[in-house]
Design an enzyme around this catalytic site. Structure first.
Site, PDB file in Angstrom:
ATOM      1  N   GLY A   1     -10.572   0.022   9.364  1.00 31.14           N
ATOM      2  CA  GLY A   1      -9.882  -0.099  10.648  1.00 31.14           C
ATOM      3  C   GLY A   1      -8.757  -1.113  10.548  1.00 31.14           C
ATOM      4  O   GLY A   1      -8.574  -1.747   9.498  1.00 31.14           O
ATOM      5  N   ASP A   2      -8.037  -1.228  11.660  1.00 31.78           N
ATOM      6  CA  ASP A   2      -6.923  -2.168  11.739  1.00 31.78           C
ATOM      7  C   ASP A   2      -7.371  -3.308  12.657  1.00 31.78           C
ATOM      8  O   ASP A   2      -7.678  -3.070  13.833  1.00 31.78           O
ATOM      9  CB  ASP A   2      -5.708  -1.415  12.324  1.00 31.78           C
ATOM     10  CG  ASP A   2      -4.488  -2.307  12.454  1.00 31.78           C
ATOM     11  OD1 ASP A   2      -4.644  -3.524  12.682  1.00 31.78           O
ATOM     12  OD2 ASP A   2      -3.367  -1.768  12.346  1.00 31.78           O
ATOM     13  N   PHE A   3      -7.428  -4.529  12.121  1.00 38.15           N
ATOM     14  CA  PHE A   3      -7.997  -5.604  12.947  1.00 38.15           C
ATOM     15  C   PHE A   3      -7.106  -6.012  14.120  1.00 38.15           C
ATOM     16  O   PHE A   3      -7.550  -6.746  15.003  1.00 38.15           O
ATOM     17  CB  PHE A   3      -8.502  -6.794  12.125  1.00 38.15           C
ATOM     18  CG  PHE A   3      -7.586  -7.428  11.104  1.00 38.15           C
ATOM     19  CD1 PHE A   3      -6.251  -7.664  11.361  1.00 38.15           C
ATOM     20  CD2 PHE A   3      -8.115  -7.843   9.879  1.00 38.15           C
ATOM     21  CE1 PHE A   3      -5.434  -8.280  10.420  1.00 38.15           C
ATOM     22  CE2 PHE A   3      -7.298  -8.457   8.920  1.00 38.15           C
ATOM     23  CZ  PHE A   3      -5.945  -8.676   9.196  1.00 38.15           C
TER      24      PHE A   3
ATOM     25  N   ASP B   1     -11.642  -3.604   6.599  1.00 33.42           N
ATOM     26  CA  ASP B   1     -10.274  -3.647   6.047  1.00 33.42           C
ATOM     27  C   ASP B   1      -9.596  -2.315   6.353  1.00 33.42           C
ATOM     28  O   ASP B   1     -10.226  -1.373   6.871  1.00 33.42           O
ATOM     29  CB  ASP B   1     -10.303  -3.932   4.533  1.00 33.42           C
ATOM     30  CG  ASP B   1      -9.049  -4.692   4.055  1.00 33.42           C
ATOM     31  OD1 ASP B   1      -7.930  -4.164   4.243  1.00 33.42           O
ATOM     32  OD2 ASP B   1      -9.187  -5.792   3.503  1.00 33.42           O
TER      33      ASP B   1
ATOM     34  N   HIS C   1      -2.803 -17.095   6.872  1.00 36.37           N
ATOM     35  CA  HIS C   1      -1.518 -17.622   6.372  1.00 36.37           C
ATOM     36  C   HIS C   1      -0.440 -16.545   6.244  1.00 36.37           C
ATOM     37  O   HIS C   1       0.732 -16.859   6.077  1.00 36.37           O
ATOM     38  CB  HIS C   1      -1.706 -18.354   5.033  1.00 36.37           C
ATOM     39  CG  HIS C   1      -1.962 -17.435   3.875  1.00 36.37           C
ATOM     40  ND1 HIS C   1      -3.218 -17.231   3.348  1.00 36.37           N
ATOM     41  CD2 HIS C   1      -1.137 -16.644   3.159  1.00 36.37           C
ATOM     42  CE1 HIS C   1      -3.137 -16.366   2.349  1.00 36.37           C
ATOM     43  NE2 HIS C   1      -1.888 -15.985   2.217  1.00 36.37           N
ATOM     44  N   ASP C   2      -0.851 -15.263   6.326  1.00 38.90           N
ATOM     45  CA  ASP C   2       0.125 -14.181   6.144  1.00 38.90           C
ATOM     46  C   ASP C   2       0.867 -13.786   7.424  1.00 38.90           C
ATOM     47  O   ASP C   2       1.872 -13.088   7.352  1.00 38.90           O
ATOM     48  CB  ASP C   2      -0.590 -12.917   5.635  1.00 38.90           C
ATOM     49  CG  ASP C   2      -0.780 -12.944   4.131  1.00 38.90           C
ATOM     50  OD1 ASP C   2       0.021 -13.605   3.449  1.00 38.90           O
ATOM     51  OD2 ASP C   2      -1.731 -12.305   3.651  1.00 38.90           O
TER      52      ASP C   2
ATOM     53  N   TYR D   1       0.805  -1.214   0.000  1.00 40.58           N
ATOM     54  CA  TYR D   1       0.000   0.000   0.000  1.00 40.58           C
ATOM     55  C   TYR D   1       0.844   1.272   0.000  1.00 40.58           C
ATOM     56  O   TYR D   1       0.320   2.355   0.224  1.00 40.58           O
ATOM     57  CB  TYR D   1      -0.969  -0.009   1.198  1.00 40.58           C
ATOM     58  CG  TYR D   1      -1.894  -1.222   1.197  1.00 40.58           C
ATOM     59  CD1 TYR D   1      -2.196  -1.889   0.010  1.00 40.58           C
ATOM     60  CD2 TYR D   1      -2.468  -1.695   2.372  1.00 40.58           C
ATOM     61  CE1 TYR D   1      -3.031  -3.003   0.000  1.00 40.58           C
ATOM     62  CE2 TYR D   1      -3.315  -2.799   2.365  1.00 40.58           C
ATOM     63  CZ  TYR D   1      -3.591  -3.450   1.180  1.00 40.58           C
ATOM     64  OH  TYR D   1      -4.418  -4.542   1.168  1.00 40.58           O
TER      65      TYR D   1
HETATM   66  N1  SAM Z   1     -10.001 -11.640   2.163  1.00 39.68           N
HETATM   67  C1  SAM Z   1      -9.584 -11.249   0.824  1.00 39.68           C
HETATM   68  C2  SAM Z   1      -9.518 -12.445  -0.094  1.00 39.68           C
HETATM   69  O1  SAM Z   1      -9.660 -13.591   0.355  1.00 39.68           O
HETATM   70  O2  SAM Z   1      -9.335 -12.238  -1.307  1.00 39.68           O
HETATM   71  C3  SAM Z   1      -8.255 -10.529   0.836  1.00 39.68           C
HETATM   72  C4  SAM Z   1      -7.083 -11.328   1.326  1.00 39.68           C
HETATM   73  S1  SAM Z   1      -5.589 -10.388   1.377  1.00 39.68           S
HETATM   74  C5  SAM Z   1      -4.383 -11.652   1.298  1.00 39.68           C
HETATM   75  C6  SAM Z   1      -5.501  -9.844   3.064  1.00 39.68           C
HETATM   76  C7  SAM Z   1      -6.396  -8.670   3.373  1.00 39.68           C
HETATM   77  O3  SAM Z   1      -6.204  -8.320   4.749  1.00 39.68           O
HETATM   78  C8  SAM Z   1      -6.090  -7.430   2.552  1.00 39.68           C
HETATM   79  O4  SAM Z   1      -7.258  -6.909   2.004  1.00 39.68           O
HETATM   80  C9  SAM Z   1      -5.484  -6.479   3.574  1.00 39.68           C
HETATM   81  O5  SAM Z   1      -5.708  -5.112   3.293  1.00 39.68           O
HETATM   82  C10 SAM Z   1      -6.181  -6.909   4.838  1.00 39.68           C
HETATM   83  N2  SAM Z   1      -5.437  -6.498   6.033  1.00 39.68           N
HETATM   84  C11 SAM Z   1      -4.105  -6.622   6.256  1.00 39.68           C
HETATM   85  N3  SAM Z   1      -3.773  -6.125   7.452  1.00 39.68           N
HETATM   86  C12 SAM Z   1      -4.911  -5.678   8.013  1.00 39.68           C
HETATM   87  C13 SAM Z   1      -5.216  -5.061   9.253  1.00 39.68           C
HETATM   88  N4  SAM Z   1      -4.257  -4.821  10.145  1.00 39.68           N
HETATM   89  N5  SAM Z   1      -6.501  -4.728   9.506  1.00 39.68           N
HETATM   90  C14 SAM Z   1      -7.484  -4.975   8.589  1.00 39.68           C
HETATM   91  N6  SAM Z   1      -7.263  -5.585   7.388  1.00 39.68           N
HETATM   92  C15 SAM Z   1      -5.984  -5.914   7.113  1.00 39.68           C
END
Ligand code: SAM
Length: 346
Positions: free
Chosen positions: A231-233, A205, A251-252, A142
């Site tokens: 927001g930030d989860f 997100d 997985h990330d 981003y």
């Molecule tokens: N869920 C979607 C899918 O299956 O296609 C997107 C998966 S993508 C790998 C991970 C998502 O988590 C992204 O949209 C990213 O912006 C969001 N994300 C990452 N860190 C985040 C946070 N701290 N709070 C909220 N969302 C977050």
């Protein structure tokens, strides 16, 4: 001694050449050759080259490579899209993979070029591939509007392809509200409201994602609207819901971050609440399906898990009755319920 054709190590030969085939697909997609052929119909190489602004000899070789790989048809000297190219390789189709292909070319290819260093050092090679080290995967994606749009398009294209199978892997009709955490462009959310018209779906997100979703919203759909909350989860309060969804999120992240996220979700869950996890579920040997095993080579801090590992992880955070559905599509589904609910129901 010459090898007879039947004894050739075809699998190995195919793998040796795999990178050439991938790159041919990436470049043809980047040059929007499949869009061109869809819009204009069958064309000769020279006309495509003139329109796209590429050399005639290079374009001809690329088109022949695509025909050889089964992506294009070639009759006499005229090229046209296969049905599969029209559906998946043009940039505007419902099931377009164009976004993910461009992400593969621009982001994954440079990372995988440094795979040897990644294996030696056990870490993601952002600094080598892009000249910078980022502490958070998504801060990487981003940092610029262009990279963010590219990443969102990539997520959108894959999510579209898998959304129906994830939405219908289990009967979710008993839930009234769902919150898709990290739900990005809302591709799964829109599928959920189509399949379950009474379900209110919120996508949660990061603010920089939510600010850019308009481009990805379906037009003229007669279904309930989806709500987007930014927001930030890890840090912010999460919306209330009967069903939480984590699709391609777990997985990330490393275990410490997963601990924060799953503890938060578990604390919010009331009796009857559930969590749906959409990930590729590995076999117990953790070598299949290879699409997930190969993804691991990007060396994010997270990891791919087997069915028993997901079960163990979710049970650790008070979820029970863990059910796994292997969809046969690119994402599987894991559904589990908050423990207190299972006891009450029992
Ligand atoms: N869920 C979607 C899918 O299956 O296609 C997107 C998966 S993508 C790998 C991970 C998502 O988590 C992204 O949209 C990213 O912006 C969001 N994300 C990452 N860190 C985040 C946070 N701290 N709070 C909220 N969302 C977050």
């Amino acid at each position: 001694v010459s090898q007879s054709a039947s004894k050739l190590p075809s699998k190995i030969l195919e793998l040796m050449d795999g990178f050439r085939a991938s790159k041919a697909l990436f470049v043809a997609s980047k040059l929007k050759i499949f869009d061109h052929l869809k819009d204009k119909g069958p064309m000769k190489a020279v006309d495509i080259a003139n329109d796209v602004g590429t050399s005639v000899c290079g374009t001809e070789r690329l088109l022949d490579a695509c025909a050889s790989l089964g992506l294009l048809e070639k009759t006499s000297q005229v090229y046209s899209n296969t049905d599969s190219a029209n559906t998946y390789l043009t940039s505007d189709g419902k099931y377009s993979l164009h976004g993910y292909i461009i992400h593969s070319n621009d982001h994954l290819w440079p990372l995988f070029t440094n795979l040897e260093s990644a294996v030696k050092e056990g870490s993601r090679q952002n600094h080598r591939a892009f000249g910078k080290k980022a502490d958070d995967l998504f801060k990487d994606y981003y940092h610029s509007q262009e990279v963010k749009q590219r990443f969102m398009a990539a997520m959108h294209s894959i999510a579209h392809l898998t959304a129906r199978d994830v939405a219908t892997a289990f009967d979710l009709s008993k839930f009234k509200s769902a919150c898709d955490l990290g739900g990005c462009t809302g591709a799964l959310a829109h599928e959920l409201v189509q399949v379950y018209p009474n379900l209110k779906v919120t996508v949660f997100d990061l603010p920089e994602v939510i600010a850019n979703i308009s481009h990805f919203q379906p037009s003229g759909q007669h279904t309930a609207p989806v709500t987007f909350v930014s927001g930030d989860f890890f840090k912010d309060n999460l919306p209330e819901a009967d069903l939480y969804i984590l699709s391609r999120v777990l997985h990330d992240w490393p275990d410490e971050k997963i601990h924060v996220l799953l503890s938060k979700i578990s604390a919010l869950c009331r009796p009857g609440s559930a969590l749906l996890v959409a990930e590729i579920v590995l076999d117990e040997q953790k070598i299949h399906p290879s699409v997930a095993v190969l993804q691991s080579l990007s060396m994010t801090e997270g990891k791919q898990r087997s069915g028993s590992e997901y079960k163990q992880l979710l049970e650790k955070y008070g979820f029970t009755d863990v059910q796994i559905k292997i969809t046969g599509n690119l994402l599987d589904a894991v559904l589990c319920f908050k423990k207190s609910c299972a006891i009450l129901v029992a």
